[in-house]
Design an enzyme around this catalytic site. Sequence first.
Site, short mmCIF file in Angstrom:
data_model
loop_
_atom_site.label_atom_id
_atom_site.label_comp_id
_atom_site.label_asym_id
_atom_site.label_seq_id
_atom_site.Cartn_x
_atom_site.Cartn_y
_atom_site.Cartn_z
CE1 TYR A 68 -3.42 -2.93 0.73
CE2 TYR A 68 -4.32 -1.02 -0.43
CZ TYR A 68 -4.41 -2.35 -0.07
OH TYR A 68 -5.48 -3.10 -0.48
CD GLN A 102 -16.20 -0.18 -8.10
OE1 GLN A 102 -16.17 -1.37 -7.77
NE2 GLN A 102 -16.31 0.21 -9.37
CG HIS A 120 -13.84 -0.01 -2.68
ND1 HIS A 120 -13.60 -0.52 -3.92
CD2 HIS A 120 -15.09 -0.43 -2.36
CE1 HIS A 120 -14.62 -1.22 -4.33
NE2 HIS A 120 -15.54 -1.19 -3.41
CB CYS A 128 -6.84 2.07 15.27
SG CYS A 128 -6.63 0.79 16.52
N GLY A 188 -15.27 3.17 -16.35
CA GLY A 188 -14.00 2.53 -16.04
C GLY A 188 -14.07 1.49 -14.95
CB THR A 189 -16.20 -0.02 -12.80
OG1 THR A 189 -16.23 -1.13 -11.90
CG2 THR A 189 -17.61 0.29 -13.28
CG ASN A 214 -15.08 -0.48 -19.64
OD1 ASN A 214 -13.96 -0.70 -20.04
ND2 ASN A 214 -15.54 -0.90 -18.47
CD GLU A 216 -12.71 -3.88 -24.29
OE1 GLU A 216 -11.74 -3.17 -24.59
OE2 GLU A 216 -12.83 -4.49 -23.22
CB ALA A 232 -12.72 7.60 -19.04
P1 NAD Z 1 -17.47 -9.17 -1.51
O1 NAD Z 1 -18.14 -9.79 -2.68
O2 NAD Z 1 -16.84 -10.05 -0.49
O3 NAD Z 1 -18.48 -8.17 -0.79
C1 NAD Z 1 -17.97 -7.00 -0.23
C2 NAD Z 1 -18.75 -6.72 1.05
O4 NAD Z 1 -19.95 -6.07 0.66
C3 NAD Z 1 -19.11 -7.97 1.83
O5 NAD Z 1 -18.96 -7.68 3.22
C4 NAD Z 1 -20.58 -8.18 1.51
O6 NAD Z 1 -21.27 -8.70 2.62
C5 NAD Z 1 -21.04 -6.76 1.25
N1 NAD Z 1 -22.14 -6.75 0.27
C6 NAD Z 1 -22.25 -7.51 -0.84
N2 NAD Z 1 -23.39 -7.21 -1.50
C7 NAD Z 1 -23.99 -6.23 -0.77
C8 NAD Z 1 -25.19 -5.50 -0.93
N3 NAD Z 1 -26.03 -5.71 -1.97
N4 NAD Z 1 -25.51 -4.56 0.00
C9 NAD Z 1 -24.69 -4.35 1.04
N5 NAD Z 1 -23.54 -5.00 1.26
C10 NAD Z 1 -23.20 -5.93 0.34
O7 NAD Z 1 -16.39 -8.15 -2.08
P2 NAD Z 1 -14.87 -8.47 -2.25
O8 NAD Z 1 -14.62 -8.74 -3.69
O9 NAD Z 1 -14.48 -9.48 -1.23
O10 NAD Z 1 -14.17 -7.09 -1.86
C11 NAD Z 1 -14.68 -6.39 -0.76
C12 NAD Z 1 -14.60 -4.96 -1.11
O11 NAD Z 1 -13.24 -4.54 -0.97
C13 NAD Z 1 -15.01 -4.78 -2.56
O12 NAD Z 1 -15.85 -3.66 -2.65
C14 NAD Z 1 -13.68 -4.55 -3.24
O13 NAD Z 1 -13.84 -3.72 -4.34
C15 NAD Z 1 -12.87 -3.88 -2.15
N6 NAD Z 1 -11.44 -4.08 -2.42
C16 NAD Z 1 -10.62 -3.01 -2.33
C17 NAD Z 1 -9.29 -3.17 -2.58
C18 NAD Z 1 -8.39 -2.00 -2.49
O14 NAD Z 1 -7.18 -2.13 -2.61
N7 NAD Z 1 -9.02 -0.84 -2.30
C19 NAD Z 1 -8.76 -4.41 -2.93
C20 NAD Z 1 -9.63 -5.49 -3.00
C21 NAD Z 1 -11.00 -5.33 -2.73
N1 APR Z 2 -10.95 4.43 -19.85
C1 APR Z 2 -12.10 3.76 -19.54
N2 APR Z 2 -12.11 2.50 -19.05
C2 APR Z 2 -10.92 1.90 -18.86
C3 APR Z 2 -9.68 2.52 -19.17
C4 APR Z 2 -9.74 3.85 -19.68
N3 APR Z 2 -8.62 4.52 -20.00
N4 APR Z 2 -8.67 1.64 -18.88
C5 APR Z 2 -9.26 0.52 -18.42
N5 APR Z 2 -10.61 0.66 -18.42
C6 APR Z 2 -11.63 -0.29 -17.97
C7 APR Z 2 -11.29 -1.76 -18.18
O1 APR Z 2 -11.80 -2.16 -19.46
C8 APR Z 2 -12.08 -2.41 -17.04
O2 APR Z 2 -13.41 -2.68 -17.43
O3 APR Z 2 -11.70 -0.11 -16.56
C9 APR Z 2 -12.11 -1.33 -15.96
C10 APR Z 2 -11.18 -1.63 -14.79
O4 APR Z 2 -11.74 -2.74 -14.11
P1 APR Z 2 -10.98 -3.31 -12.82
O5 APR Z 2 -9.53 -3.40 -13.09
O6 APR Z 2 -11.73 -4.54 -12.39
O7 APR Z 2 -11.17 -2.17 -11.72
P2 APR Z 2 -12.49 -1.89 -10.88
O8 APR Z 2 -13.72 -2.19 -11.68
O9 APR Z 2 -12.34 -0.54 -10.30
O10 APR Z 2 -12.38 -2.98 -9.67
C11 APR Z 2 -13.40 -2.88 -8.63
O11 APR Z 2 -12.22 -4.44 -7.21
O12 APR Z 2 -10.07 -5.11 -6.77
C12 APR Z 2 -11.15 -4.43 -6.27
O13 APR Z 2 -11.32 -2.69 -4.74
C13 APR Z 2 -10.81 -3.01 -5.99
O14 APR Z 2 -12.06 -1.01 -6.39
C14 APR Z 2 -11.59 -2.22 -7.02
C15 APR Z 2 -12.74 -3.13 -7.30
#
Ligand code: NAD
Ligand code: APR
Length: 248
Positions: A68, A102, A120, A128, A188-189, A214, A216, A232
């Site tokens: 991190y 996110q 997130h 803590c 972009g998700t 996105n 595509e 984007a």
């Molecule tokens: P997950 O599928 O385990 O669910 C995430 C949490 O959300 C769980 O506690 C689940 O109970 C709750 N949840 C699921 N559906 C819900 C709903 N409809 N309403 C309310 N709560 C709901 O998710 P995950 O893939 O294990 O990841 C947990 C979260 O952490 C995700 O949102 C992921 O994007 C985030 N994450 C962040 C990082 C980072 O570096 N920031 C890395 C990995 C994951």
């Molecule tokens: N413009 C638009 N979209 C883009 C671009 C760009 N320049 N570059 C990549 N993408 C798209 C990819 O096609 C993909 O669909 O962005 C998306 C990225 O998806 P992920 O890598 O899965 O990222 P995200 O959707 O944010 O992941 C959700 O999962 O790992 C956890 O907590 C983490 O917040 C993250 C969550």
Amino acid sequence: AVSIPQGLVEAVRGAKNVAVLTGAGISAESGLPTFRDPQTGLWEKFRPEDLATPEAFQRNPKLVWEWYAHRRELMGLAQPNPGHAALAAIERHAATFTLITQNIDGLHQRAGSRNVLELHGNIARTRCFEEDTLVESWSANGEVPPHCPRCGGLLRPDVVWFGESLPEETFEQALEAAIFCDLFFSIGTSGLVEPAASLTEVARRAGATIVVLNLEVEPLASPDLYQLNGPAGQTLPELVRQAWQGEV
Ligand code: NAD
Ligand code: APR
């Protein structure tokens, strides 16, 4: 240049209540790796269960902190890109605007977005592990920071890990915004992670016009759904330019 359907330009220009869900893709053009893109995604190199879970942290807090701290350094060096700026411009034109992200990089706020919901967490904050309260300190060199000044427990980045719940209040506000809006952007998700991914469907069911931006997107023929393929950082500014002809 990017070709934007005229109907979408009208929808953006006429939108009163806008909600946006962003993922790692909107920060890709700021040089931050996404999670799942082939070859470049973080999860191609690292295993999430080794780095982004509470178990991984308790097993090896130093390794997780180093990862991190590395990401925080990358994010501190990154600059918001024109996609982030375009969203701040839309916020200035909309009656109500909610940016649900996110991402943990803080780039939306640095681009001028004001109403930002961080589902997130944010990598710049430290919490803590025991008391779940924010603490000020963060050591910049990636060492595990000193223990919690109050309880002596472990400190952790203030981000949501796999298996953890999202901040309830923040997710509630995101749900409300998705229900209330008349225009909802998903930008972009990959839409693979719940519960963030469900917000687009919530908005669609509540009658909002949906815009998916996105690299595509597989064509989904459904009314009130616009899809804009491409980076984007190019598509969003072009959309804003056409909607407000340079009043950006
Ligand atoms: P997950 O599928 O385990 O669910 C995430 C949490 O959300 C769980 O506690 C689940 O109970 C709750 N949840 C699921 N559906 C819900 C709903 N409809 N309403 C309310 N709560 C709901 O998710 P995950 O893939 O294990 O990841 C947990 C979260 O952490 C995700 O949102 C992921 O994007 C985030 N994450 C962040 C990082 C980072 O570096 N920031 C890395 C990995 C994951
Ligand atoms: N413009 C638009 N979209 C883009 C671009 C760009 N320049 N570059 C990549 N993408 C798209 C990819 O096609 C993909 O669909 O962005 C998306 C990225 O998806 P992920 O890598 O899965 O990222 P995200 O959707 O944010 O992941 C959700 O999962 O790992 C956890 O907590 C983490 O917040 C993250 C969550």
